[in-house]
Motif scaffolding. Structure first.
Motif, PDB file in Angstrom:
ATOM      1  N   MET B 398       0.840  -1.206   0.000  1.00 54.23           N
ATOM      2  CA  MET B 398       0.000   0.000   0.000  1.00 54.23           C
ATOM      3  C   MET B 398       0.876   1.258   0.000  1.00 54.23           C
ATOM      4  N   ARG B 399       1.964   1.200   0.768  1.00 55.17           N
ATOM      5  CA  ARG B 399       2.873   2.348   0.827  1.00 55.17           C
ATOM      6  C   ARG B 399       3.494   2.595  -0.554  1.00 55.17           C
ATOM      7  N   SER B 400       3.848   1.505  -1.213  1.00 55.61           N
ATOM      8  CA  SER B 400       4.453   1.629  -2.548  1.00 55.61           C
ATOM      9  C   SER B 400       3.457   2.218  -3.537  1.00 55.61           C
ATOM     10  N   MET B 401       2.230   1.742  -3.448  1.00 49.80           N
ATOM     11  CA  MET B 401       1.189   2.241  -4.337  1.00 49.80           C
ATOM     12  C   MET B 401       0.972   3.736  -4.085  1.00 49.80           C
ATOM     13  N   TYR B 402       0.983   4.100  -2.807  1.00 47.06           N
ATOM     14  CA  TYR B 402       0.828   5.509  -2.436  1.00 47.06           C
ATOM     15  C   TYR B 402       1.981   6.333  -3.011  1.00 47.06           C
ATOM     16  N   ASP B 403       3.203   5.823  -2.838  1.00 41.87           N
ATOM     17  CA  ASP B 403       4.381   6.542  -3.341  1.00 41.87           C
ATOM     18  C   ASP B 403       4.322   6.691  -4.860  1.00 41.87           C
ATOM     19  N   LEU B 404       3.865   5.623  -5.502  1.00 41.82           N
ATOM     20  CA  LEU B 404       3.777   5.643  -6.968  1.00 41.82           C
ATOM     21  C   LEU B 404       2.787   6.703  -7.432  1.00 41.82           C
ATOM     22  N   ILE B 405       1.626   6.717  -6.778  1.00 44.88           N
ATOM     23  CA  ILE B 405       0.561   7.628  -7.197  1.00 44.88           C
ATOM     24  C   ILE B 405       0.911   9.080  -6.868  1.00 44.88           C
ATOM     25  N   THR B 406       1.499   9.287  -5.691  1.00 47.80           N
ATOM     26  CA  THR B 406       1.772  10.669  -5.261  1.00 47.80           C
ATOM     27  C   THR B 406       3.151  11.154  -5.684  1.00 47.80           C
ATOM     28  N   GLY B 407       3.976  10.246  -6.198  1.00 50.71           N
ATOM     29  CA  GLY B 407       5.332  10.646  -6.607  1.00 50.71           C
ATOM     30  C   GLY B 407       6.267  10.858  -5.443  1.00 50.71           C
ATOM     31  N   THR B 408       5.907  10.278  -4.283  1.00 55.72           N
ATOM     32  CA  THR B 408       6.737  10.442  -3.082  1.00 55.72           C
ATOM     33  C   THR B 408       8.086   9.736  -3.244  1.00 55.72           C
ATOM     34  N   LYS B 409       9.151  10.452  -2.899  1.00 56.67           N
ATOM     35  CA  LYS B 409      10.500   9.860  -2.920  1.00 56.67           C
ATOM     36  C   LYS B 409      10.924   9.609  -1.476  1.00 56.67           C
ATOM     37  N   ARG B 410      11.485   8.460  -1.255  1.00 59.82           N
ATOM     38  CA  ARG B 410      11.941   8.153   0.105  1.00 59.82           C
ATOM     39  C   ARG B 410      13.435   7.866   0.101  1.00 59.82           C
ATOM     40  N   ALA B 411      14.046   8.058   1.285  1.00 62.48           N
ATOM     41  CA  ALA B 411      15.483   7.795   1.416  1.00 62.48           C
ATOM     42  C   ALA B 411      15.742   6.299   1.336  1.00 62.48           C
ATOM     43  N   TRP B 412      16.952   5.908   0.980  1.00 65.84           N
ATOM     44  CA  TRP B 412      17.313   4.491   0.862  1.00 65.84           C
ATOM     45  C   TRP B 412      17.070   3.772   2.179  1.00 65.84           C
ATOM     46  N   ARG B 413      17.561   4.380   3.289  1.00 64.40           N
ATOM     47  CA  ARG B 413      17.351   3.753   4.610  1.00 64.40           C
ATOM     48  C   ARG B 413      16.523   4.664   5.504  1.00 64.40           C
TER      49      ARG B 413
END
Lengths: 237, 413
Positions: B398-413
């Protein structure tokens, strides 16, 4: 044909086979359930005839002899009626209330209930007994799902807590002549859930505590009576 | 229509996929790979170890590389410190002077930049491997791998990963997942369907990497991006199921969700944004027709199944509460004899199909352990995997889907 195509076809075939087995297993179990119900109902028919015969034989006998002599069997019969009600309700849940086998079984079960109810009434008159009898009418058409579910559950609780209580549950919409006659005699309106508690109509359901007020206080006072008879109920869907 | 009906197409696909794995496992290409002998060839290879803040594990990683059964003059190790802020650089420097090892320190630029630098500094190597600095290899792993490069079309070879000394339940659960992955990679590679060359001990033909342009950020999954790019260029990816490599894995649910979110988002972004043309494309065989479409569907199904289970559970609790609120608890919680009656066995399609999928999955795990000869007990891992994995995975999906849809970038760690 490439190995990929071949493996996809084989895998699809096996998957369909597995799913077919699953469908068959579920169907087989449902058929076994129906067969089990048929067997139990056949047995119940015999038991009921046996009890009717007993009543006839003991017509001139003292009531003490009758109640002492047959209370165990009567309890067993009523308990069986109750068990088959639970099983029938479960089967109806699995196969659907429109399944022809379910409808046929419900018809038979309803007849058994009415017969048991009449025998109880007859016994009460003959021997001046005062069992608390509840006729419970529900419907599966969706208009009373929550209330009927709760009423069915609470009635099961009351029946098991107060063994002298007799509960008979009926699907109001079942197309069965005997049931229609009973509904007509008891003047049941199509408002659900509907109850007849010792021949007095009661409609709707709010809570167990409110519902208990409709019962004669004597029921709760004699709840632990060892000689009380069991009763039959059927949880609604 | 009940909510349950929505799960049937996905359960069908899950059963199909497990069956497909088992059928392919028995096919000739997979058998040939299992029968492959250890290579006697010893071409020149370099292993790149990109590091960022791995002071606790880097020494063990290097020691395991030094213990590889491979001629020392043919094996070079390149340690690349990608701007670590802990004691990694200091630990690395203790290896300076070892003729097999080159130590490089650079400013932080991301894993792909560290690997590219390592490749650049290994001009003598015919093949280059990557090894994450939290992973450890079995002594014969390299010889297991190198033979697969006999086919000139093979651009990369992946290893058989499992968890290094799993102790916590969450490590054991991941261990079972990784062991499942061993069979999965073995089987799918036999049909040229792999879409990732994982960080722990994947090897590449050096010329191939240079010809396709080296590693890129690849949405924080440079190994996945490289795997797709090299296959688009016509190269194949093989798997060596007995090349054991053990890796450290997250020790908390939070860390696991974070790691897997990166992997999943990377997969989704790479496939949907940059390699969409490969989805359903028969030119890419198993990869295009099976793995990429099913990979995308798996994300949707994982979320959907989870939602269905949660909704049904909540509904059931509410219904139960509503039904029983007026009745004493002693009656509500009594043991019903009917529970022990065959008549009430709650056999449903969802239950049976789930059971078949679980049996298939466990079989795949046991096969993975067997073919890779991975030591250790899988029992706790399988139990935790069966009962818990399905409830944790939806969170990263779900988090990945959210990131994909919103374009959210997260740090490696």
């Amino acid at each position: 044909m490439s190995i990929l195509t071949r493996n996809i076809i084989i895998s699809l075939g096996i998957t369909i086979l597995l799913i077919g087995t699953v469908v068959y297993a579920i169907n087989y179990l449902n058929q076994k359930r129906v067969a089990e119900l048929n067997t139990i109902e056949d047995q119940l028919s015999t038991d009921t005839l046996s009890v009717e015969t007993q009543y006839a034989l003991l017509e001139n006998a003292p009531c003490e002899d009758f109640t002492n002599g047959s209370s165990t069997e009567d309890t067993q019969l009523s308990q069986e009626v109750s068990n088959i009600g639970d099983k029938l309700s479960y089967t109806e849940d699995k196969l659907g209330s429109n399944d022809p086998q379910v409808i046929q079984l419900k018809d038979q079960y309803t007849l058994l209930e009415i017969r048991d109810y009449l025998l109880t009434e007859q016994l009460s008159k003959t021997c001046n007994l005062n069992p608390t009898i509840v006729l419970y009418f529900y419907t599966n058409n969706g208009s009373c799902q929550g209330e009927c579910n709760q009423a069915g559950y609470d009635l099961s609780y009351l029946r098991q807590t107060y063994p002298s209580l007799r509960v008979y549950s009926f699907d109001y919409n079942l197309d069965l002549g005997a049931l229609k006659t009973l509904e007509s005699i008891e003047k049941i309106q199509p408002t659900f859930p509907a109850f007849v508690i010792n021949h007095k109509q009661y409609y709707g359901y709010t809570s167990l505590s409110d519902f208990e007020k409709e019962f004669p206080p004597a029921l709760f006072a004699t709840s632990t009576s060892a000689t009380s008879t069991a009763s039959a109920t059927k949880s609604t869907k | 229509m009940t909510l349950e009906v929505l799960t049937y197409p996905f359960l069908f696909l899950a059963v199909f996929f497990e069956v497909f794995l088992l059928v392919t496992f028995l096919s000739a290409p997979a058998k040939e790979r299992r029968d492959q002998k250890l290579s006697t060839k010893t071409p020149s290879v370099a292993v790149i170890v990109p590091c960022w803040n791995e002071e606790n594990t880097i020494k063990g990683t290097v020691d395991s590389l030094l213990a590889l059964e491979y001629p020392k003059d043919k094996l070079s190790i390149v340690l690349v410190d990608d701007g670590s802020t802990d004691g990694t650089a200091k630990v690395m420097d203790t290896f300076i002077g070892n003729p097999q090892i080159t130590v490089i320190h650079k400013k932080n630029g991301g894993k792909h930049s560290a690997v590219n630098l390592g490749i650049e500094k290994s001009p003598q190597a015919e093949f280059v491997g990557c090894l994450d600095a939290d992973s450890f290899v079995a002594p014969d792993a390299l010889r297991e791998i190198i033979g697969y490069f006999d086919n000139p079309k093979v651009g990369a070879v992946t290893a058989a990963m499992s968890v290094h000394e799993p102790k916590l339940w969450i490590e054991k659960m991941q261990h079972a997942d990784y062991i499942h992955g061993i069979t999965l990679r073995h089987v799918i590679s036999s049909l040229n369907g792999l879409y990732v060359t994982p960080g722990p001990f994947s090897f590449y033909r050096r010329d191939m990497i240079l010809s396709v342009g080296g590693f890129q950020t690849g949405h924080n999954t440079e190994d996945l991006e490289m795997a797709l790019r090299m296959q688009r260029a016509g190269f194949l990816i093989e798997n060596a199921p007995r090349a054991r490599v053990y890796t450290k894995t997250p020790k908390t649910v939070r860390a696991l969700v974070k790691q897997r979110t990166r992997w999943t988002t990377g997969f989704l972004r790479n496939v949907i944004y940059d390699y969409r043309d490969m989805i359903g494309n028969p030119e890419y065989g198993t990869l295009g027709l099976i793995m990429l479409p099913l990979g995308l569907l798996a994300n949707v199904s994982g979320i959907l199944m989870f939602i269905v289970i949660i909704v049904q559970f909540v509904q059931s609790v509410i219904n139960r509460y509503t039904l029983t609120r007026g009745v004493p608890l002693s009656y509500v919680f009594r043991v019903h004899l009917s529970l022990f009656n065959w008549f009430y066995i709650p056999l449903t399609g969802v239950l049976l199909l789930s059971l078949i999928t679980i049996i298939g999955g466990v079989t795949v795990m046991l096969l993975g352990k067997h073919i890779s000869k991975t030591p250790g007990n899988l029992f706790v891992g399988i139990i935790t995997y069966v009962f818990l994995y399905g409830f944790i995975a939806p969170f990263w999906l779900m988090r990945s889907m959210y990131d994909l849809i919103t374009g959210t970038k997260r740090a490696w760690r």
